[in-house]
Every structure is written in structure tokens, then in C-alpha cells.
Write a protein that holds these residues in place. Structure first.
Motif, PDB file in Angstrom:
ATOM      1  N   ASN A 186      66.794  57.853  11.594  1.00  0.00           N
ATOM      2  CA  ASN A 186      67.932  57.651   9.780  1.00  0.00           C
ATOM      3  C   ASN A 186      69.971  56.954  10.460  1.00  0.00           C
ATOM      4  OD1 ASN A 186      66.077  57.239   7.756  1.00  0.00           O
ATOM      5  ND2 ASN A 186      66.011  59.602   8.570  1.00  0.00           N
ATOM      6  N   ASP A 187      69.707  58.339  11.542  1.00  0.00           N
ATOM      7  CA  ASP A 187      71.162  58.536  11.945  1.00  0.00           C
ATOM      8  C   ASP A 187      71.236  56.558  12.288  1.00  0.00           C
ATOM      9  OD1 ASP A 187      71.101  60.655  11.416  1.00  0.00           O
ATOM     10  OD2 ASP A 187      71.798  61.290  13.162  1.00  0.00           O
ATOM     11  N   LYS A 244      76.718  51.168   7.856  1.00  0.00           N
ATOM     12  CA  LYS A 244      77.909  51.216   7.952  1.00  0.00           C
ATOM     13  C   LYS A 244      78.595  50.021   8.281  1.00  0.00           C
ATOM     14  CE  LYS A 244      77.387  56.011   6.435  1.00  0.00           C
ATOM     15  NZ  LYS A 244      77.216  57.656   6.764  1.00  0.00           N
ATOM     16  N   ASP A 255      65.154  61.733  12.737  1.00  0.00           N
ATOM     17  CA  ASP A 255      66.208  62.315  12.263  1.00  0.00           C
ATOM     18  C   ASP A 255      67.520  61.524  13.029  1.00  0.00           C
ATOM     19  OD1 ASP A 255      66.335  64.074  10.631  1.00  0.00           O
ATOM     20  OD2 ASP A 255      66.137  65.647  12.184  1.00  0.00           O
ATOM     21  N   GLU A 256      67.385  60.731  14.109  1.00  0.00           N
ATOM     22  CA  GLU A 256      67.787  59.954  15.010  1.00  0.00           C
ATOM     23  C   GLU A 256      67.761  58.442  14.251  1.00  0.00           C
ATOM     24  OE1 GLU A 256      68.326  61.986  19.227  1.00  0.00           O
ATOM     25  OE2 GLU A 256      66.347  60.921  18.719  1.00  0.00           O
ATOM     26  N   ASP A 293      71.500  54.567   9.228  1.00  0.00           N
ATOM     27  CA  ASP A 293      72.949  55.171   8.295  1.00  0.00           C
ATOM     28  C   ASP A 293      73.531  54.115   9.161  1.00  0.00           C
ATOM     29  OD1 ASP A 293      70.929  55.872   6.400  1.00  0.00           O
ATOM     30  OD2 ASP A 293      71.773  58.457   6.995  1.00  0.00           O
ATOM     31  N   SER A 294      73.758  54.415  10.049  1.00  0.00           N
ATOM     32  CA  SER A 294      75.606  53.510  11.338  1.00  0.00           C
ATOM     33  C   SER A 294      75.004  52.528  11.337  1.00  0.00           C
ATOM     34  CB  SER A 294      75.120  54.305  12.568  1.00  0.00           C
ATOM     35  OG  SER A 294      74.115  54.059  13.777  1.00  0.00           O
TER      36      SER A 294
END
Length: 170
Positions: free
Chosen positions: A92-93, A100, A89-90, A96-97
Motif C-alpha cells: 500500500n505504501d 504521489k 502495508d508495504e 501511495d508513494s
């Protein structure tokens, strides 16, 4: 109703020629496009899914160009150390960040390069390089194939865009 006739021999010759276009395309059997001819330490870095053929039917050896970048090893090591203690999850974050606001945001990179010759292509190539380095870190952690596949697809899209002959029309 008349049935149109055609030269079956000529048609089969045409189909056969089209079916074998990739084999006869220039550069397909080059040292660059054949990982078996690479140095042994480069073999593990080869990923077949990243090979794409350019619009003229030539193997552009995109995978080779990414991993032969002199910064490849240090950038991979950076991502390996960055993701060392991260879970799925980290990571993936992080991706994603980065898409962005960070190094994987093409608009931001393109703005920094604006005015440079072919900044469109270069910005996509930079992002593809970053995805490829992230992929090495993710492969070491042996996370799901879904994450690796997503990174490969993103890298592939960036490489295809970086070599799009119609980039100036977009």
C-alpha cells in the motif's frame, strides 16, 4: 387533465432496440474482446472488471491492449520481484508513494510527455499499464480483494480517461 397518448408498439420497439444496443455494437464480438478466443497463456490475465465500453457504445478491448503490450511480461516480473518480500502495508505504501511521486503520478508523466501528440491520453494509458502490472504481482500474493479492487478501479479510471473523446476540454 388530458392524458397524453403514445404509440405503445413504437415505444416498445425503441426500448427493445436500446436494451440490445450493446449486443449489436461493432467490435463487441471480436477476437480482441472475447478472451475465449485468445491464446491459452493469455486467459489468466483477463479481468472482466477492466472491460469498458467507449462513448460510442463500442467495446474498445482495453484489457487486451494492456496485456498485449510487449513490455507487459517484463514489467509484471519487475513488480513481482519488487513486492516479493513485502506485506500488505508495504505494498500500500509503495502504491501511495508511486501515486504521489513516481510512475503512477499522472502530472509528472504528462510533464515528461508534454509537447508529444496526445500526451494527455498517453500519460493515462501508461499509468493504466503500470496499475495492470502491479495487479499481477498483488494477485500472486493473494492479498485482500479490497487492494485488488482498488487497483482495478484506478486502472479503469485511467483507461476511461485515456479514451475520453472530450480530453481536450479538460
Amino acid at each position: 387533465m388530458d392524458i397524453l397518448s403514445f404509440d405503445k408498439e413504437a415505444f416498445l420497439e425503441y426500448v427493445n432496440r436500446e436494451n440490445h444496443k450493446l449486443e449489436i455494437a461493432p467490435f463487441v464480438d471480436s477476437d480482441y474482446s472475447n478472451p475465449e478466443r485468445w491464446d491459452a497463456d493469455l486467459h489468466p490475465l483477463y479481468i472482466r472488471e477492466l472491460d469498458i465500453v467507449d462513448y460510442d457504445g463500442r467495446d474498445s478491448s482495453f484489457q487486451y491492449y494492456l496485456i498485449s503490450n510487449s513490455n507487459f511480461k517484463s514489467r509484471c516480473e519487475y513488480y513481482i520481484s519488487l513486492t516479493k518480500d513485502m506485506n500488505l502495508d508495504e505494498i500500500n505504501d509503495l502504491i501511495d508513494s508511486s501515486e504521489k511521486d513516481g510512475i503512477l503520478n499522472r502530472r509528472k508523466i504528462h510533464e515528461k510527455l508534454y509537447g508529444m501528440k496526445e500526451s494527455y491520453r498517453v500519460s493515462f494509458h501508461i499509468i493504466a499499464f503500470e496499475y495492470r502490472c502491479i495487479l499481477e504481482a498483488v494477485k500472486l500474493k493473494k492479498f485482500s480483494q479490497k487492494l485488488q479492487s482498488g487497483i482495478i478501479n484506478s486502472c479503469h479510471r485511467c483507461l476511461a480517461s485515456s479514451y475520453n473523446p472530450n480530453y481536450h476540454n479538460s
